[in-house]
Motif scaffolding. Sequence first.
Motif, PDB file in Angstrom:
ATOM      1  N   CYS A 204       0.839  -1.202   0.000  1.00 32.77           N
ATOM      2  CA  CYS A 204       0.000   0.000   0.000  1.00 32.77           C
ATOM      3  C   CYS A 204       0.869   1.246   0.000  1.00 32.77           C
ATOM      4  O   CYS A 204       1.904   1.294   0.687  1.00 32.77           O
ATOM      5  CB  CYS A 204      -0.912  -0.021   1.228  1.00 32.77           C
ATOM      6  SG  CYS A 204      -1.960   1.441   1.403  1.00 32.77           S
ATOM      7  N   LEU A 205       0.478   2.243  -0.770  1.00 34.03           N
ATOM      8  CA  LEU A 205       1.117   3.558  -0.768  1.00 34.03           C
ATOM      9  C   LEU A 205       0.031   4.621  -0.862  1.00 34.03           C
ATOM     10  O   LEU A 205      -1.091   4.348  -1.306  1.00 34.03           O
ATOM     11  CB  LEU A 205       2.091   3.711  -1.939  1.00 34.03           C
ATOM     12  CG  LEU A 205       3.430   2.982  -1.827  1.00 34.03           C
ATOM     13  CD1 LEU A 205       4.163   3.015  -3.171  1.00 34.03           C
ATOM     14  CD2 LEU A 205       4.310   3.588  -0.728  1.00 34.03           C
ATOM     15  N   THR A 206       0.362   5.841  -0.476  1.00 39.08           N
ATOM     16  CA  THR A 206      -0.578   6.940  -0.632  1.00 39.08           C
ATOM     17  C   THR A 206      -0.538   7.457  -2.062  1.00 39.08           C
ATOM     18  O   THR A 206       0.481   7.376  -2.749  1.00 39.08           O
ATOM     19  CB  THR A 206      -0.261   8.104   0.317  1.00 39.08           C
ATOM     20  OG1 THR A 206       1.042   8.629   0.006  1.00 39.08           O
ATOM     21  CG2 THR A 206      -0.316   7.665   1.771  1.00 39.08           C
ATOM     22  N   ALA A 207      -1.662   8.001  -2.501  1.00 38.32           N
ATOM     23  CA  ALA A 207      -1.744   8.643  -3.808  1.00 38.32           C
ATOM     24  C   ALA A 207      -2.724   9.802  -3.702  1.00 38.32           C
ATOM     25  O   ALA A 207      -3.748   9.689  -3.022  1.00 38.32           O
ATOM     26  CB  ALA A 207      -2.191   7.661  -4.878  1.00 38.32           C
ATOM     27  N   TYR A 208      -2.408  10.893  -4.377  1.00 38.69           N
ATOM     28  CA  TYR A 208      -3.257  12.084  -4.328  1.00 38.69           C
ATOM     29  C   TYR A 208      -3.584  12.623  -5.719  1.00 38.69           C
ATOM     30  O   TYR A 208      -4.447  13.482  -5.862  1.00 38.69           O
ATOM     31  CB  TYR A 208      -2.583  13.204  -3.537  1.00 38.69           C
ATOM     32  CG  TYR A 208      -1.890  12.749  -2.270  1.00 38.69           C
ATOM     33  CD1 TYR A 208      -2.622  12.230  -1.197  1.00 38.69           C
ATOM     34  CD2 TYR A 208      -0.514  12.850  -2.138  1.00 38.69           C
ATOM     35  CE1 TYR A 208      -1.982  11.817  -0.032  1.00 38.69           C
ATOM     36  CE2 TYR A 208       0.133  12.446  -0.982  1.00 38.69           C
ATOM     37  CZ  TYR A 208      -0.603  11.930   0.067  1.00 38.69           C
ATOM     38  OH  TYR A 208       0.036  11.519   1.222  1.00 38.69           O
ATOM     39  N   THR A 209      -2.855  12.161  -6.753  1.00 37.35           N
ATOM     40  CA  THR A 209      -3.029  12.690  -8.102  1.00 37.35           C
ATOM     41  C   THR A 209      -3.146  11.560  -9.110  1.00 37.35           C
ATOM     42  O   THR A 209      -2.694  10.435  -8.868  1.00 37.35           O
ATOM     43  CB  THR A 209      -1.840  13.581  -8.511  1.00 37.35           C
ATOM     44  OG1 THR A 209      -0.651  12.768  -8.594  1.00 37.35           O
ATOM     45  CG2 THR A 209      -1.615  14.704  -7.502  1.00 37.35           C
ATOM     46  N   ALA A 210      -3.728  11.861 -10.271  1.00 36.82           N
ATOM     47  CA  ALA A 210      -3.908  10.850 -11.310  1.00 36.82           C
ATOM     48  C   ALA A 210      -2.579  10.324 -11.862  1.00 36.82           C
ATOM     49  O   ALA A 210      -2.421   9.103 -12.004  1.00 36.82           O
ATOM     50  CB  ALA A 210      -4.780  11.411 -12.435  1.00 36.82           C
TER      51      ALA A 210
END
Length: 275
Positions: A28-34
């Motif tokens: 799992c990793l964080t993502a905020y943009t496409a």
Amino acid sequence: MSAQRQETVKRISAPDIAARKGGVPIVCLTAYTAPVAEILDEHCDLLLVGDSVGMVVHGLPNTVGVTLEMMILHGQAVMRGSKRAMVVVDMPFGSYEGSREAAYANAVRILKETGAQAVKVEAGVEVAENIAYLTQRGVPVMGHVGLRPQAVLVDGGFKAKGKTAGEHDRILADAHATAQAGVFSIVVEGVAEGLAQEITALVPVPTVGIGASAGCDGQVLVTDDMLGLFDWTPKFVRRYADLRGEIGRAVGEYAADVRARRFPGPAEIYFAKAG
């Protein structure tokens, strides 16, 4: 081609993650943009649209100021950029701790407006009833125990948990209540390794560690931390790249080329057609 065409790639679901208990560790990793979500999608089982976006992207001092609208906006972007990974969106501070009905309305809004597969809440004994209200009504929920960033104003900072007997027992109780409320997995953050292992053994759902133990059922990091985009990272982060340095080098080279009129060159400009 019909606008209703279904995706050819099946997304990982909450039951899929729940079934990973004791199996192959969950990535799992964080993502905020496409664009970042598109890169991570190939490698991750789960993409977390964390309220850490407030600090990482918007420059806030903590996550308390993050709004529901911010989380929905970034959740929509991550869904556009990903195809395979499960996408989980954090419920921000103040959106789920009050009435059960308000928590449900906010969770449903997130799922409807983003298309994400689940929400995450900073869990514990105090909000277990609200979590159960959500899960019993069809909202997949990921819990979060240990160090809870949304409690930073009460704690006086981001401090590791579970080092004292009192904290140890409280966090174990939080984990048990959260699992009983019907979550499909639990993030365990910033706790002593032995406690993280106890929680993993105690709860029937997968645990995802961050600053916890390699014995958890999976791991999560803030992507910008592990890629080295900041000049400082927490103790529990392993830097897999130095993008801050690489970006600085590239921008410095660009600035030098602009000032020396080396950019744009023949390859980057347009010419009128003859005749």
